[in-house]
Enzyme design. Sequence first.
Site, short mmCIF file in Angstrom:
data_model
loop_
_atom_site.label_atom_id
_atom_site.label_comp_id
_atom_site.label_asym_id
_atom_site.label_seq_id
_atom_site.Cartn_x
_atom_site.Cartn_y
_atom_site.Cartn_z
CG ASP A 69 -0.25 -0.37 2.51
OD1 ASP A 69 0.90 0.09 2.71
OD2 ASP A 69 -0.83 -1.12 3.31
CG ASP A 71 0.64 4.42 4.41
OD1 ASP A 71 -0.45 4.08 3.90
OD2 ASP A 71 1.24 3.74 5.26
CG ASP A 150 8.35 2.57 13.46
OD1 ASP A 150 8.80 3.06 12.40
OD2 ASP A 150 7.47 1.69 13.46
#
Length: 230
Positions: A69, A71, A150
Site C-alpha cells: 500500500d 501512505d 519508529d
Amino acid sequence: MIGRKESKQQNLPKIDDAVIISRDQHPMSQSNISNNAIKVLNRLQQKGFRAYLVGGSVRDLLIHRQPKDFDVATNAHPDQIRELFRNCRLIGRRFRLAHILFGREIIEVATFRAASPKRKSHKGHQRSEEGMIIRDNVYGTLVDDVWRRDFTINALYYDISDGSIVDYTNGVEDVMNRTIRMIGDPEERYREDPVRMLRAIRFAGKLDFNIDEASAKPIYTLANLLEGVP
C-alpha cells in the site's frame, strides 16, 4: 544533487538536518507508484499543502519490492483533506487519519504528527502510567513527524514534484545496508508503544534485514510490556 535543509528544532538530538537525495541518486521509479497515490499527492500540492509519499512504500521501492500500500504524510489537517476529496473517510481515535477510497484501493493520508509530550496528559495527548501512548492527536511539522516515526527505514519522504527523497535519519543508508534502527532512545520508544518490538522483528523477517544491536537489546528486557497491549 544532495543538499541540506536547515532545522530549527531543539528537541531532536538524534536527527541531523535533512539530506535531499535527488532523483538521479536513488533507484526509485515513479512508474511503480500507485496512480491513485500520485493523484492524492498532486491534489494536495496543487492546493498549497506539503505532501509526501512516506514510510514502507518508499522503503520497499528502494529495494525493488512492490509495496502493498501507499501512505501519504501532509501538513493538511484531516478536515482540510476531507474538503479536497469527496471519496474521503476519516477514521481513528488515537490519531485521526484520512482514507481516500479508490474502489478497493485505500490511500491513507496522515497529518504530520508532533513529538509526544513527556507528561501524562496534554491537549490531544495521553499516556499510561507505564509511559505508553494512549491518545495522540497532536499535529506538527515535517521534522516533528520524522521524530514520531519508529525506525529510520520508515522515515523517508518522497517528493512527487521532483522525485527527491527527504532523509533526516540516514534512512536510505540503513535501507541499503538492510539495517533496522530505532529513531531516538530504543527503550523509551518501546515503552511508548510496545508493539514497536513486534514491528522490528516482523520487518527483520519480512525484509531479511538485521536489527541494529542497540535497537535489539531492550526487546529482551521489555517484552513483558506486550502483555498490556490489546
